[in-house]
Every structure is written in C-alpha cells, then in structure tokens.
Design a protein around this motif. Structure first.
Motif, PDB file in Angstrom:
ATOM      1  N   GLY A  66      16.671  13.061  -4.704  1.00 24.06           N
ATOM      2  CA  GLY A  66      16.840  12.518  -6.058  1.00 24.06           C
ATOM      3  C   GLY A  66      15.582  11.882  -6.634  1.00 24.06           C
ATOM      4  N   GLY A  67      14.540  11.779  -5.830  1.00 17.68           N
ATOM      5  CA  GLY A  67      13.267  11.284  -6.356  1.00 17.68           C
ATOM      6  C   GLY A  67      13.288   9.807  -6.719  1.00 17.68           C
ATOM      7  N   ALA A  68      12.150   9.349  -7.214  1.00 12.84           N
ATOM      8  CA  ALA A  68      12.059   7.960  -7.671  1.00 12.84           C
ATOM      9  C   ALA A  68      13.037   7.732  -8.822  1.00 12.84           C
ATOM     10  N   SER A  69      13.283   8.778  -9.591  1.00 16.64           N
ATOM     11  CA  SER A  69      14.187   8.636 -10.739  1.00 16.64           C
ATOM     12  C   SER A  69      15.590   8.235 -10.297  1.00 16.64           C
ATOM     13  N   ASP A 121       8.220   0.152  -7.218  1.00 14.75           N
ATOM     14  CA  ASP A 121       8.119   1.612  -7.282  1.00 14.75           C
ATOM     15  C   ASP A 121       6.683   1.939  -6.876  1.00 14.75           C
ATOM     16  N   THR A 172       1.121   6.008 -12.883  1.00 16.42           N
ATOM     17  CA  THR A 172       0.634   7.365 -12.680  1.00 16.42           C
ATOM     18  C   THR A 172       0.168   8.041 -13.965  1.00 16.42           C
ATOM     19  N   THR A 193       5.645   4.987  -5.857  1.00 17.95           N
ATOM     20  CA  THR A 193       5.602   6.445  -5.723  1.00 17.95           C
ATOM     21  C   THR A 193       4.179   6.999  -5.723  1.00 17.95           C
ATOM     22  N   SER A 194       3.310   6.437  -6.560  1.00 22.89           N
ATOM     23  CA  SER A 194       1.994   7.071  -6.645  1.00 22.89           C
ATOM     24  C   SER A 194       0.895   6.289  -5.927  1.00 22.89           C
ATOM     25  N   SER A 226       8.955   8.601  -4.091  1.00 21.56           N
ATOM     26  CA  SER A 226       9.265  10.005  -3.841  1.00 21.56           C
ATOM     27  C   SER A 226       8.013  10.616  -3.212  1.00 21.56           C
ATOM     28  N   PHE A 277       6.756   5.005 -16.565  1.00 25.47           N
ATOM     29  CA  PHE A 277       7.756   5.042 -15.490  1.00 25.47           C
ATOM     30  C   PHE A 277       8.485   3.702 -15.361  1.00 25.47           C
ATOM     31  N   ASN A 326       1.596   1.333  -9.284  1.00 21.87           N
ATOM     32  CA  ASN A 326       0.553   2.192  -9.857  1.00 21.87           C
ATOM     33  C   ASN A 326       1.169   3.028 -10.977  1.00 21.87           C
ATOM     34  N   PHE A 359      15.671   4.592  -9.804  1.00 23.70           N
ATOM     35  CA  PHE A 359      15.795   3.822 -11.061  1.00 23.70           C
ATOM     36  C   PHE A 359      17.260   3.451 -11.290  1.00 23.70           C
ATOM     37  N   GLN A 388       6.193  13.416  -3.365  1.00 25.16           N
ATOM     38  CA  GLN A 388       5.258  14.464  -3.806  1.00 25.16           C
ATOM     39  C   GLN A 388       3.908  13.990  -4.344  1.00 25.16           C
ATOM     40  N   LYS A 389       3.594  12.691  -4.186  1.00 23.56           N
ATOM     41  CA  LYS A 389       2.253  12.244  -4.568  1.00 23.56           C
ATOM     42  C   LYS A 389       1.389  11.993  -3.330  1.00 23.56           C
ATOM     43  N   THR A 415       6.098  -1.561 -11.032  1.00 27.41           N
ATOM     44  CA  THR A 415       5.550  -0.238 -10.711  1.00 27.41           C
ATOM     45  C   THR A 415       4.098  -0.469 -10.287  1.00 27.41           C
TER      46      THR A 415
HETATM   47  C1  LIG Z   1       6.184  10.532 -10.227  1.00 26.75           C
HETATM   48  C2  LIG Z   1       6.700   9.168 -10.418  1.00 26.75           C
HETATM   49  C3  LIG Z   1       8.061   8.917 -10.655  1.00 26.75           C
HETATM   50  C4  LIG Z   1       9.077  10.019 -10.818  1.00 26.75           C
HETATM   51  O1  LIG Z   1       9.335  10.610  -9.592  1.00 26.75           O
HETATM   52  P1  LIG Z   1      10.458  11.732  -9.411  1.00 26.75           P
HETATM   53  O2  LIG Z   1      10.391  12.029  -7.950  1.00 26.75           O
HETATM   54  O3  LIG Z   1      10.070  12.886 -10.281  1.00 26.75           O
HETATM   55  O4  LIG Z   1      11.765  11.158  -9.834  1.00 26.75           O
HETATM   56  C5  LIG Z   1       8.458   7.603 -10.790  1.00 26.75           C
HETATM   57  N1  LIG Z   1       7.591   6.584 -10.676  1.00 26.75           N
HETATM   58  C6  LIG Z   1       6.288   6.791 -10.450  1.00 26.75           C
HETATM   59  C7  LIG Z   1       5.357   5.619 -10.334  1.00 26.75           C
HETATM   60  C8  LIG Z   1       5.800   8.091 -10.308  1.00 26.75           C
HETATM   61  O5  LIG Z   1       4.495   8.295 -10.089  1.00 26.75           O
END
Ligand SMILES: *Cc1c(COP(=O)(O)O)cnc(C)c1O
Length: 360
Positions: A73-76, A171, A151, A173-174, A192, A101, A149, A79, A194-195, A147
């Motif tokens: 479900g990713g970072a989203s 958060d 992105t 994620t990045s 999530s 974000f 960083n 949320f 993928q970064k 958050t």
């Molecule tokens: C990419 C990103 C998201 C979104 O991530 P998803 O996996 O697409 O839901 C949320 N927060 C930050 C800081 C991001 O870089």
C-alpha cells in the motif's frame, strides 16, 4: 552491460550488486524454487523476515522496543493507517506541512478524524522549512507527523520537534538509511521501499511498543498495526519478493560501512551538483533555501522553460534519465539516492557545466 545514469525519483536506481544477486537466485532460491513461488508460511520466508528485521534495526541502532512491520500500500496507505490507528474523538493529529506529500498525509487524516497544522511553509511555496521552535502542538495530541525529506520540492529537515508528551511520527520514504538520525526520538517512522530500500511493493513501518499499545481496536483487522505486529507481518500474503530485495539492499548498505559511510558519500554526491548550481552565476537556480536543501533530491530551475525542456532532452541523449522536475514544481530534479553512484553525479555535474557552456 549498459547501465544508464538513473536519477529517477522513485522507483529509483538499485545497486547493481543487488540486481546481480537477485538474478542469481531468481529461478532457484532454495530447493528448486524461486522465492516468488514459495509459500509465505514456509520456514525460508519466516527466516527471511526475521533476518531483514534484525539487519534493519541494527543499521538504525534501535533496540527491541521497536518492531519492524512489512506491509503493502505504500507510504500513501500509511497516510490513512496512522490516523485510523491513533486518532480518537478527543485526540487530534498534529501535522508539520513542508511539501506536497506532507499535505497529502494531513488531508488524508482529515477524512478520518481531527487533524491540525503545527506549522507550515506553504505560504513560501515550500521553498523553506517551518522552524521547529515555532511549532504549535497540542500537548494532548495523539502524535505529531513530519515528512523528513520532501521528495518533490527537494528540502530536508535537520532539526526535529521535541514535544515530550507527544509521539513523533516520520514519513521517511525518501531518506531512510541515507543519513544518521536519532531514530529513537521517533515513536514510529515509515517508508515505502522504492526510493532507498528496494523495488516497489513493500512498505516498512518501524514502531515503538508504547505506540503500538495506543492503537485502537475499532478498525478493520488488516489496517491495524497490532495485526502486523502480532503475526510477524504474515497475517495475509505479504510482498515476499520485494522484502527479499530489501534484505539484499540492507546487506549492501552494511557492506558500504553502514549509514555513516553512506551519509558521507551522499553529502559528496549532492554537493557536486549544488556546487555547479551555486557557481553558475544564476544560470541554474536552486529552488530550496540553502540551509534546507535535500541531500537526496536536488532541485533547480533555469531562466526559461524551453531551456529546461532542452536540458532534459539533451540529458537523455547523454545517458541520463529522470531529471525532469515533478509536474507540480517544474524545473529539474536529480534524485541521488543511496544506490546512485558517485560517478553518475560527477557525470551529471560535468554535463551541467557543458550545457551552460553551450547554451549559457
Ligand atoms: C514517494 C513518497 C510517498 C508516496 O509513496 P507511495 O509508495 O507511492 O505511496 C510519500 N511520501 C514521501 C516522502 C515520498 O517520497
């Protein structure tokens, strides 16, 4: 084999070593089966999860009061899950707004309960970060969300709020694993994959046992953090292959010397590009005020949009990918995550100088 200089913002570059390792085990991980063909209830997968969780906690310097959860479900999805698990009619969620974000996280929380703004830099078009000393946080808030960083905009926090009574949630994620932080100041953080952590599919949540206890029980099982904690993230079928790739990435980070060494390299990489921007006499203009610049996402603008388009086109002809800025910001963005080699940043810095010589 040809490998492009990959500056994509996410999904993003993976270490070549990791891709090679994954290729070696793609068809047969063990017992004549790919890890993608194995039951998530098998010993192999259970062991993979335990090892991945251990390596991550060791890299972060965290003790066993923290649990590592894997989800999709990713970072989203986080949320939504953060407010679902932690808000109540009496307790609001407090949000630091520093980019799109963080705004998405805040808006999602508003669909679930009471969310308030602790500070925001929106009026400066996100070109700066809110000062941590000016925060307005209700001491009774369920949490404060930041958050670390941004992105899309290219900014990064170096100071963090300390509101003693209120759990801090990040958060990351990045920028998770890209720099050393006092991770134990956070009650929870998520990313999530993928970064900086692997291919898309898996999301990592690191949560302190005290916050876990504060999660409500009135929400669907699959969205409750406790479900993941109590079942070692194996309540339903998790994205096993993505988690396997994450383990390979974590081991790669270890071989680089851990977060401390990775951070040194990231600073050098980002500074190669910021130096070109700052010495260009205004030809390249950094979007973010200097003290708040991100070491992960380097963003800049040029005098006219046609030139920016030409820059992207020419960069693609010269072996670069992913340099167009986010559609909401425009301009250019180089995402120099952990797996982007120093040489790729050096090549980009030289390309920028050459582009200015030719068109400046
Ligand atoms: C990419 C990103 C998201 C979104 O991530 P998803 O996996 O697409 O839901 C949320 N927060 C930050 C800081 C991001 O870089």
């Amino acid at each position: 084999m040809y490998r492009i200089n990959n500056f994509n913002p996410g999904p993003a570059a993976l270490p070549l070593e990791v891709l090679n390792q994954a290729q070696d085990t793609f068809i047969a991980y063990r017992n004549g089966m790919s890890i993608m063909e194995m039951s998530h209830r098998s010993k192999d997968v259970e062991q993979l999860f335990v090892e991945t969780q251990q390596i991550l906690l060791e890299l972060l310097g965290l003790n066993s009061k923290y649990q590592v959860l894997f989800m999709s479900g990713g970072a989203s999805m986080q949320f939504a899950m953060v407010p679902m698990n932690l808000l109540s009619p009496k307790r609001n969620g407090s949000y630091i707004l520093s980019g799109s974000f963080s705004e998405k996280a805040y808006k999602e929380a508003q669909t679930i309960g009471n969310a308030t703004i602790a500070a925001s830099s929106q009026s400066q078009n996100w070109s700066t970060l809110p000062a941590m000393r000016d925060l307005s946080v209700d001491p009774e808030a369920a949490y404060i969300h930041i958050t670390t960083n941004n992105t899309i905009e290219g900014s990064q926090f170096r100071d963090f709020p300390s509101v003693n009574s209120v759990p801090l949630i990040g958060d990351m994620t990045s920028d998770l694993l890209s720099r050393q932080l006092e991770f134990n100041k956070f009650s929870m953080f998520y990313a999530s994959a993928q970064k900086n952590l692997g291919p898309a599919g898996a999301t990592v949540v690191v949560i302190h046992e005290d916050l876990l206890k504060a999660c409500v029980n009135t929400i669907p099982t699959i969205l409750n953090y406790k479900t993941y904690a109590q079942n070692n993230s194996l309540y339903n079928t998790p994205p096993v292959h993505s988690i396997y790739m994450m383990k390979l990435v974590l081991e790669w980070v270890n071989r680089q010397g851990g977060i401390a060494e990775i951070e040194k390299m990231n600073i050098q990489k980002a500074n190669l590009l910021y130096d070109v921007i700052d010495r260009s006499g205004g030809y390249y203009k950094g979007i973010i005020e200097k003290p708040f610049r991100s070491m992960m996402n380097i963003t800049w603008r040029m005098n006219d949009e046609k030139l920016e388009k030409l820059f992207v086109q020419e960069s693609e002809l010269h072996g670069f990918d992913g340099l167009a800025g986010h559609r909401s910001v425009g301009g250019l963005r180089a995402s120099a995550y952990n797996a982007v080699p120093y040489q790729a940043c050096k090549d980009l810095a030289e390309f920028m100088l050459d582009f200015q010589r030719r068109y400046g």
